[in-house]
Design an enzyme around this catalytic site. Sequence first.
Site, mmCIF file in Angstrom:
data_model
loop_
_atom_site.group_PDB
_atom_site.id
_atom_site.type_symbol
_atom_site.label_atom_id
_atom_site.label_comp_id
_atom_site.label_asym_id
_atom_site.label_seq_id
_atom_site.Cartn_x
_atom_site.Cartn_y
_atom_site.Cartn_z
ATOM 1 N N ASP A 140 0.787 -0.418 -0.035
ATOM 2 C CA ASP A 140 1.896 -1.030 0.383
ATOM 3 C C ASP A 140 1.785 -2.351 0.836
ATOM 4 O O ASP A 140 0.471 -2.864 1.004
ATOM 5 C CB ASP A 140 2.247 -0.044 1.831
ATOM 6 C CG ASP A 140 3.699 0.144 2.222
ATOM 7 O OD1 ASP A 140 4.480 -0.833 1.749
ATOM 8 O OD2 ASP A 140 3.948 1.154 2.652
ATOM 9 N N ASP A 148 12.848 1.695 -0.166
ATOM 10 C CA ASP A 148 12.844 2.581 0.967
ATOM 11 C C ASP A 148 13.787 3.400 1.318
ATOM 12 O O ASP A 148 13.747 4.309 1.685
ATOM 13 C CB ASP A 148 12.237 1.933 2.032
ATOM 14 C CG ASP A 148 10.725 1.659 2.478
ATOM 15 O OD1 ASP A 148 9.965 2.172 1.625
ATOM 16 O OD2 ASP A 148 10.320 0.916 3.326
#
Length: 735
Positions: free
Chosen positions: A472, A538
């Site tokens: 990430d 997301d």
Amino acid sequence: MTQHDPTPLASTDGPAAAGSGAVAGRTLHLRAAGVSLVVDVPTTSVPVVVHWGADLGDLSERQLDDLVASGRPARSNNDLDVPQPARLLPETSWGWSGRPGLSGHRAGAAWSTRFVPTAVHVETGTGGGGRLQVDCADGTAGLGLVLELELLPSGLLRHRATVTNTGADGYEVADLALSLPVPVVATEVFDLAGRWAKERIPQRRPLTFGAHVRENRRGRTGPDAPLVLAVGTEGFGFRRGEVWAQHTAFSGNHRSVVERLNSGTTTLSGGELLLPGEVLLAAGESYRSPWVFGAWSDAGLDGIAARFHEHLRARPHHPGSPRPVVVNTWEAVYFDLDLDKLLELARAAAEVGAERYVLDDGWFRHRRSDDAGLGDWYVDEGVWPQGLHPLVDGVRALGLQFGLWVEPEMVNPDSDLARAHPDWILRSGDRLPLESRQQQVLDLGNPDAYAYVLERLDAVLSEYEISYLKWDHNRDLVEAGSGPVRAPGVHAQTLAVYRLFDELRRRHPGVEIESCSSGGLRVDLEVLEHTDRVWASDCIDPLERQDIQRWTLQLLPPELIGSHVGASPSHTTHRSSDLSFRAGTAFFASFGIETDLTRLSADEREELARWVTLYKDVRGLLHTGTLVRADDVDPSFRVHGTVAPDGSDALFAVVQTGTPDGSVPGRVRLPGLLPQAEYEVTAQEPGHDPAVRGGRDLPWLASGVRLTGRALEAAGVVAPAMQPQQLLLLRVRRA
Ligand code: DGJ
């Protein structure tokens, strides 16, 4: 006849494969996959692209000379006495009035260059295409330049440049951009914008005079990266029109530009966006630009996508194994990590047929929420007294691979790492950058910080059987100053993270890495040289995902795009949707699940298992097939699919995203099939909602029909009346 030195270009390899390339005089003709690239290599300047577009067939030396001669710009009033063409690296010394290729200076001098070739290397590729390298020098400016230009077997083109300071004192590279000319028939510009959770928003405008500049200063590729910057003939669509597209393959600051000058010359250019003083070359030092890709097609945006997909799929390190069904813990449990619960989730994952289980954020020291712990890459002893072993072993005993989330470039101020090494944080001067998600960025250009992160990740990967890292990167780089004087550090940071990926892959060869950056914020062709999958967004609300994936596919094939079935209502939009819509959306990608499976009803789990079974059954087709997106569909619908390379099999989705003015979609065209072949078209279970199952009032759907590819493209089939957020899968098999 060409007016250039007729000495043939040096050919540095064996005989050219038929049709792959030919060198005549100082003009190079490369051909691959229906594309011709004709490059004039003068003795006095950097090369000129004479033609980049449709295959011109075999051309004799004289014909190539004439192509060069007939392409020279005409002189108009108030012009240079000898008008100049656009060059691969435009220079103001040739009267170029647009954006220059190289900007830089040596304490105010050497700001305008005139590079002259010193050596030329040509390699023709056995699979088509070839490579041109032109070494140049400007003795007055004290600079060397190497230009590399390749036509790849996919018909995709890529080029980059390396500047070397051959002078005695320092030279600052302020900007280095590579250009490709596009013809005047291109009149419209298309690219993508976006924001977090709504990445890849298409935008289109007329191609007018001036520059359409897409700049990124986020220090990561960004939600608003153009992905592809395309120009094309009026009304170009998914499957029609002539299109030229560009992609700058870099995960730091970068730029993509289309510029039309009043001479009518249009160029597509791109490169890294350098911050002030970011690249200062001492004597003998070099700076190399990222690869800038170019794609041409006369079959619209699908033709452009096909070239990128073919190129990516041909890479030796392209994921070769079937893309596993993933279960990710993030939207299932967030930071609420409890071994028993996680094992229960793993059992439920195994039951529905998942193959890879990814433990997301929260497993390391001090990480009970998103405001602490980043940087402390030790398994949290409080939560995991026996380390991750019970979970990893439990997951693996169920037959699933184990994956782990990391965010190695980041640090929370509330962490042992930040307290011990505050100087490892990127910053400008004494000021810390504004926080984002309560975090700062580690200076990976600092060898000690780099070594710490490498050691920690290596230790975790060595201790546990980990097949996959979800990597990430949850904030932009702001005031990212590095080293003792806090000089701009995005360039060094970006290269350092590439090195980190590579070193970890070297030490742990089987481990796959997913590029996740707040979702789809680090999606580019260079990061994919170091990683194996991207997390596209997301947002896993299927309605949003339909379009996010539709446009991410413009660059990447579906097997590289992670997409998961989430909860209803969606956690990011609070919109509700049926499981069939969620699964049928995630399905056309690298499929996974990201919801608390243990809370689903038995019926829902059974339905999900059927989707998993179908995915496993058809992922070979989905992940090798050709992308098809239909034009001229009512804006409330999307029609897309994948067609096997040999045309024998295809899967289409008819997706209702909104409320149309008319009540039914009418005939839906299914393009991209073999025109002469006959196909059997049937509804694919479980890919349509119970409301439309069985073809209520639509007998053909219940029984199937046989039609030719030509009929399916030209006439299509009537789709059933559906509701917003319903989809129908159609299987189209050669009869
Ligand atoms: C952002 C990612 O995109 C999510 O999928 C999740 O991994 C969170 N970060 C975890 O903090």
